[in-house]
Design an enzyme around this catalytic site. Structure first.
Site, PDB file in Angstrom:
ATOM      1  N   GLU A  86       9.801  -0.850   0.737  1.00  0.00           N
ATOM      2  CA  GLU A  86      10.611   0.131   1.474  1.00  0.00           C
ATOM      3  C   GLU A  86      10.906  -0.301   2.906  1.00  0.00           C
ATOM      4  O   GLU A  86      11.944   0.036   3.466  1.00  0.00           O
ATOM      5  CB  GLU A  86       9.944   1.501   1.457  1.00  0.00           C
ATOM      6  CG  GLU A  86       9.988   2.210   0.109  1.00  0.00           C
ATOM      7  CD  GLU A  86       8.853   1.817  -0.813  1.00  0.00           C
ATOM      8  OE1 GLU A  86       8.085   0.884  -0.468  1.00  0.00           O
ATOM      9  OE2 GLU A  86       8.727   2.439  -1.894  1.00  0.00           O
ATOM     10  N   PHE A 148      -0.261  14.379  -6.036  1.00  0.00           N
ATOM     11  CA  PHE A 148      -0.064  12.944  -6.212  1.00  0.00           C
ATOM     12  C   PHE A 148       1.143  12.479  -5.393  1.00  0.00           C
ATOM     13  O   PHE A 148       2.223  13.063  -5.470  1.00  0.00           O
ATOM     14  CB  PHE A 148       0.138  12.623  -7.692  1.00  0.00           C
ATOM     15  CG  PHE A 148       0.396  11.154  -7.934  1.00  0.00           C
ATOM     16  CD1 PHE A 148      -0.576  10.207  -7.613  1.00  0.00           C
ATOM     17  CD2 PHE A 148       1.609  10.718  -8.444  1.00  0.00           C
ATOM     18  CE1 PHE A 148      -0.347   8.857  -7.802  1.00  0.00           C
ATOM     19  CE2 PHE A 148       1.848   9.361  -8.643  1.00  0.00           C
ATOM     20  CZ  PHE A 148       0.872   8.439  -8.323  1.00  0.00           C
ATOM     21  N   GLN A 149       0.940  11.451  -4.610  1.00  0.00           N
ATOM     22  CA  GLN A 149       1.973  10.875  -3.742  1.00  0.00           C
ATOM     23  C   GLN A 149       2.546  11.877  -2.749  1.00  0.00           C
ATOM     24  O   GLN A 149       3.713  11.796  -2.367  1.00  0.00           O
ATOM     25  CB  GLN A 149       3.081  10.211  -4.569  1.00  0.00           C
ATOM     26  CG  GLN A 149       2.544   9.027  -5.351  1.00  0.00           C
ATOM     27  CD  GLN A 149       3.609   8.095  -5.862  1.00  0.00           C
ATOM     28  OE1 GLN A 149       4.695   8.530  -6.241  1.00  0.00           O
ATOM     29  NE2 GLN A 149       3.310   6.805  -5.885  1.00  0.00           N
ATOM     30  N   LYS A 198      11.145  17.554  -4.884  1.00  0.00           N
ATOM     31  CA  LYS A 198      11.763  17.225  -6.164  1.00  0.00           C
ATOM     32  C   LYS A 198      12.421  18.443  -6.819  1.00  0.00           C
ATOM     33  O   LYS A 198      13.493  18.331  -7.425  1.00  0.00           O
ATOM     34  CB  LYS A 198      10.713  16.630  -7.103  1.00  0.00           C
ATOM     35  CG  LYS A 198      11.308  15.973  -8.332  1.00  0.00           C
ATOM     36  CD  LYS A 198      10.272  15.189  -9.120  1.00  0.00           C
ATOM     37  CE  LYS A 198      10.914  14.516 -10.322  1.00  0.00           C
ATOM     38  NZ  LYS A 198       9.920  13.760 -11.111  1.00  0.00           N
ATOM     39  N   MET A 514       4.149 -17.219  19.947  1.00  0.00           N
ATOM     40  CA  MET A 514       4.142 -16.335  21.110  1.00  0.00           C
ATOM     41  C   MET A 514       2.722 -15.896  21.446  1.00  0.00           C
ATOM     42  O   MET A 514       2.339 -15.803  22.613  1.00  0.00           O
ATOM     43  CB  MET A 514       5.035 -15.122  20.857  1.00  0.00           C
ATOM     44  CG  MET A 514       5.347 -14.312  22.091  1.00  0.00           C
ATOM     45  SD  MET A 514       6.086 -15.302  23.391  1.00  0.00           S
ATOM     46  CE  MET A 514       7.831 -14.991  23.166  1.00  0.00           C
TER      47      MET A 514
HETATM   48  C1  LIG Z   1       4.356  -6.462  12.880  1.00  0.00           C
HETATM   49  C2  LIG Z   1       3.905  -7.228  14.063  1.00  0.00           C
HETATM   50  N1  LIG Z   1       2.610  -7.628  14.150  1.00  0.00           N
HETATM   51  C3  LIG Z   1       2.186  -8.344  15.213  1.00  0.00           C
HETATM   52  C4  LIG Z   1       3.029  -8.648  16.228  1.00  0.00           C
HETATM   53  C5  LIG Z   1       2.542  -9.438  17.431  1.00  0.00           C
HETATM   54  N2  LIG Z   1       3.220 -10.739  17.505  1.00  0.00           N
HETATM   55  C6  LIG Z   1       4.283 -10.942  18.312  1.00  0.00           C
HETATM   56  S1  LIG Z   1       4.930 -12.484  18.173  1.00  0.00           S
HETATM   57  C7  LIG Z   1       3.755 -12.907  17.042  1.00  0.00           C
HETATM   58  C8  LIG Z   1       3.736 -14.283  16.450  1.00  0.00           C
HETATM   59  C9  LIG Z   1       4.976 -14.601  15.699  1.00  0.00           C
HETATM   60  O1  LIG Z   1       4.800 -15.845  15.087  1.00  0.00           O
HETATM   61  P1  LIG Z   1       6.003 -16.592  14.398  1.00  0.00           P
HETATM   62  O2  LIG Z   1       6.730 -15.671  13.526  1.00  0.00           O
HETATM   63  O3  LIG Z   1       5.529 -17.842  13.769  1.00  0.00           O
HETATM   64  O4  LIG Z   1       6.963 -16.886  15.626  1.00  0.00           O
HETATM   65  P2  LIG Z   1       6.810 -17.953  16.816  1.00  0.00           P
HETATM   66  O5  LIG Z   1       6.328 -17.184  18.011  1.00  0.00           O
HETATM   67  O6  LIG Z   1       5.848 -18.997  16.391  1.00  0.00           O
HETATM   68  O7  LIG Z   1       8.170 -18.464  17.017  1.00  0.00           O
HETATM   69  C10 LIG Z   1       2.887 -11.852  16.797  1.00  0.00           C
HETATM   70  C11 LIG Z   1       1.724 -11.902  15.897  1.00  0.00           C
HETATM   71  C12 LIG Z   1       4.370  -8.193  16.114  1.00  0.00           C
HETATM   72  N3  LIG Z   1       5.276  -8.401  17.063  1.00  0.00           N
HETATM   73  N4  LIG Z   1       4.767  -7.513  15.020  1.00  0.00           N
END
Ligand SMILES: Cc1ncc(C[n+]2csc(CCOP(=O)(O)OP(=O)(O)O)c2C)c(N)n1
Ligand SMILES: [Mg+2]
Lengths: 615, 188
Positions: A86, A148-149, A198, A514
């Site tokens: 979803e 349920f749900q 529903k 990052m």
């Molecule tokens: C759902 C979610 N969980 C955690 C984060 C924290 N977060 C921000 S950037 C990142 C790393 C992203 O890694 P990648 O997709 O490999 O991108 P890169 O920075 O290496 O280009 C994380 C864990 C987030 N923004 N969103």
């Protein structure tokens, strides 16, 4: 509105000569309205969607929405894209909305279907994306019994949606459906949730069309106040170091707003920057363009924001990624703030001239006022030479390597090879997102879909599906990270099923780059759980889904590989192996001011104790 | 109740900086809302989500035909925060309008309190409590051999004062409605 041109549906019958064309027909329609526009709740939902001009929706079935799915079964003209989770439906609807300016629509079941939608709802709320989310609910008499749900969908989404409804009477359903579209798309756009038990979907009730869907209490203002426009113009005329600071509000306002903006910039010759969300409203090739503002924005843009004497904020909201340290934010400027949402005014930054209005309408009013009043052109030569000095610092420069693909280089090549095409870009979240914003250049609005406010990893792939569904012949590319892409990877299967030939361009650095960068900067190079071991073989994965996989690690092969991706007729997963430990620069360290940007090479003491607690 | 310069309406062209930005003020806001299910949850949720204070809150349907309720909220914050609260409330879809009762010259506020006092027959406290209640125009709702329950109405500060006076005499329990608001004259 659109109501009249649709052919009739379901239980009621129209005269044999088809859709009504004149007064006589209208009368007959009214009669039908009284006697025969009776249908089930599920049919009301589908009819309302069609009367609202919806052509595509994204969804996933389950027990509590089966009656609506049944109604969809006999409505092939409503395209339903079956996702794999979803969350994917929600982000796809966001991408659809952002790239078309129309509301995105999703349909999911109760309980887990609804909770899986929470992230996209919050995402759409933060980025002001118009979206209507239909959720099934357990039958009315079971609500509150832990059936349920069952989950309290309106309770859960109350604080992350613009508005929500639990429908208790089938005769309210049509009104609620039309109201939801009104609320989602007007004022500051946002997601609206309609929770439909529903039994209401099975019950028979009266359908009313969208005309006259007025709301008792909801009347957002969109026309600018004359006095505030005059006050803004007064500041603009006196400015010696002005800057336009623009945002997603201009994109939301529609293409005409961008047209007016370009004219206003040309007439005033003021420099212009934009938030992440506003990229494309002013063309990156425009001569007054400073690049993006903010934490990873352009050196010249941030310095101009810091040193300006008049800041004209158009449809942006002084987000913390933009302002940096608040008490050092543009200390010597008078600020004009155009925003459709009164609660954005003075929320974090005190402004001098608030203009509560739709960005496009305000820009047009400013443009007219500027053109009408005879006045000598502001002498901006000193300001421009200062800006050109900052430009000469070349904040986005990086070292190219012969034997490795630098992520910035990959984006640069991607841009060069796709810029002549009808290209749309979505992103995931991380360094790659920032590099995409820095090195891919946008000439038009609605071409750039990214999760700005919530920063949702997993956004880009499903968003690309939504964009592609709306623009079947366009080149739609998700610029991804290898970590983010795995958050909604399952939607690759949707792409294959619906022949949505999206291209997923992964900047694979094997790190949550990052996170790694922040750990290097803030946490003494202690890389706690930010390395992804056992990454999938993305080429094999693409094949497993029935798509096409490409891997590239040598800069010399990159152009040909990108070309192969572009030329492939179908979904592609492109695994671009890039330098692993590249950092994203320039950067305003947290807790620092715009003029304390760092351009390259981290030393470790950029962030003080106060800055460390910020995100 | 503290009196500071009123916040300019967001549509006004000039934002007048009143330099009392950090002063905490108490404000009574009245929100006229569509009485639909969940509207109170939206209002209360907004306060908790954004970290605003609620000192008191009253709510009841005031117009059956129009399905409108009046929610009166007493809150505290800097002038900027109060302006935010007002704007955030107005942003809620079922909120028709928000009135700052404190800064409105026509604003009227009243509260009702029920106050139980221990007062043994024949004691000086009993006599004193009775005497004070007359000064405050409190009604006696219940009398026993050792206690009174007073009903007192007025501004919150009057009620605070009455409670303070009852304290040394034998205050047992207080129940207050929270602030109700209305505006003088026509129309609101
Ligand atoms: C759902 C979610 N969980 C955690 C984060 C924290 N977060 C921000 S950037 C990142 C790393 C992203 O890694 P990648 O997709 O490999 O991108 P890169 O920075 O290496 O280009 C994380 C864990 C987030 N923004 N969103
Ligand atoms: Mg990565």
């Amino acid at each position: 509105m659109q109501g009249a041109q649709w052919a009739p549906l379901f239980l009621f019958k129209l005269p044999a000569n088809g859709p009504n064309t004149g007064m006589v027909e209208m009368d007959r329609q009214d009669m039908i309205g009284e006697t025969e526009l009776t249908m089930t709740g599920a049919e009301i939902v589908v009819r309302a969607l069609r009367d609202q001009g919806v052509e595509t929706l994204f969804g996933y079935p389950g027990g509590a929405v089966l009656p609506i799915y049944d109604a969809l079964f006999s409505t092939p003209e409503l395209q339903h894209i079956l996702v794999r989770h979803e969350q994917g439906a929600g982000h796809a609807a966001e991408g659809y909305a952002r790239s078309t300016g129309k509301p995105g629509v999703c349909l999911v079941t109760s309980g887990p279907g609804a909770t899986n939608m929470v992230t996209p709802i919050a995402d759409a709320m933060m980025d002001s994306i118009p979206m209507v989310v239909l959720t099934g609910q357990v039958p009315s008499h079971l609500i509150g019994t832990d059936a349920f749900q069952e989950c309290d969908t309106v309770g859960i989404t109350r604080c992350c949606a613009k508005h929500n409804y639990l429908v208790r009477d089938v005769n309210d359903l049509a009104r609620v459906m039309h109201e939801a579209f009104l609320i989602a798309t007007t004022g500051r756009p946002g997601p609206v949730v309609i929770d439909i038990p529903k039994d209401i979907q099975f019950a028979t009730g009266t359908y009313t069309g969208p005309t006259g869907a007025k709301h008792k209490t909801y009347h957002p203002a969109s026309e600018p106040h004359e006095a505030s426009i005059e006050a803004a113009l007064e500041l603009m005329r006196q400015a010696r170091r002005p800057v336009f600071y623009t945002g997603g509000g201009i994109i939301n306002s529609g293409t005409e707003a961008s047209v007016a903006l370009r004219q206003l910039v040309a007439e005033t010759n003021f420099p212009i920057t934009s938030t992440l969300m506003g990229l494309g409203a002013y063309p990156a090739s425009g001569k007054n363009w400073l690049g993006m503002v903010g934490m990873h924005g352009a050196y010249e843009a941030n310095h101009a924001m810091h040193d300006c004497d008049v800041m004209i904020c158009l449809g942006a909201r002084f987000d913390d990624r933009v302002t940096g340290r608040l008490d050092a934010f543009s200390p010597n400027s008078k600020k004009i703030h155009v925003d459709i949402d009164p609660s954005s005014i003075n929320k974090t930054v005190r402004v001098d001239v608030p203009v509560i209005a739709d960005a496009g309408k305000a820009i047009n009013a400013l443009l007219q006022g500027w053109q009408q009043q005879q006045h000598p052109r502001n002498d901006l030569s000193e300001w421009w030479s200062q800006i050109n000095g900052w430009r000469d610092r070349k904040g986005f420069a990086y070292d190219k390597l012969e034997d490795q693909i630098k992520p910035q280089y990959a984006i640069e090549r991607l841009y060069e090879l796709t810029k002549a095409k009808d290209t749309y870009i979505t992103t995931e979240v991380g360094q790659h997102q920032m590099w995409a914003a820095q090195h891919f250049h946008f000439e038009e609005p609605h071409r750039w879909m990214t999760s700005g406010g919530l920063g949702t990893m997993g956004y880009g792939l499903p968003a690309a599906l939504g964009v592609q569904a709306a623009h079947p012949d366009a080149l739609v590319i998700d610029i991804a990270g290898e970590a983010s892409i795995q958050m909604c990877m399952q939607e690759m299967s949707t792409a294959v099923q619906f022949n949505l030939p999206i291209k997923i361009f992964i900047l694979n650095n094997e790190w949550m780059g990052m996170v790694r960068q922040w750990q290097q900067l803030l946490h003494g190079e202690r890389y706690s759980h930010s390395y992804s071991d056992s990454l999938p073989d993305f080429v094999a994965l693409a094949k497993a889904y029935g798509g096409h996989g490409i891997q590239c690690r040598d800069p010399k092969d990159l152009d040909a590989a990108i070309q192969e991706m572009i030329d492939y007729d179908g979904p592609v997963l492109f695994d671009c192996l890039v330098t692993k430990d590249e950092n994203c620069f320039p950067m305003i360290p947290s807790g620092a001011a715009h003029n304390e940007m760092i351009l390259g090479k981290i030393t470790g003491d950029e962030i003080d104790e106060a800055g460390k607690v910020l995100v | 109740m503290s009196n500071t310069t009123s916040t300019p309406s967001p549509q006004s062209a000039y934002f007048i900086d009143d330099h009392s930005a950090d002063m905490i003020v108490r404000r009574t806001l009245a929100a006229i809302v569509d009485n639909e299910p969940g509207v109170l949850a939206r209002v209360v949720g907004l306060f908790s989500a954004r970290g605003y204070n609620i000192e008191s809150l009253t709510v009841a349907e005031v117009d059956r035909k129009a399905h409108q309720s009046r929610i009166t909220i007493v809150t505290t914050g800097t002038v900027q925060i109060i302006a935010q609260i007002k704007a955030q409330l107005e942003r809620l879809v079922p909120v028709a309008r928000v009135i700052d009762i404190t800064t409105s010259p026509a604003g009227l506020e009243r509260e009702l309190a029920l106050i139980k006092v221990k007062a043994e027959t024949g004691s000086d406290e009993r006599v004193e409590a009775m005497r004070l209640s007359e000064i405050f125009r409190a009604r006696v709702l219940d009398v026993t051999l050792e206690s009174f329950i007073f009903e007192v109405t007025g501004g919150s500060s009057k009620i605070d004062q009455f409670i303070e006076l009852m304290e040394p005499l034998g205050l047992v329990q207080v129940s207050r409605t929270g602030v109700l608001s209305i505006q003088r004259g026509l129309p609101e």
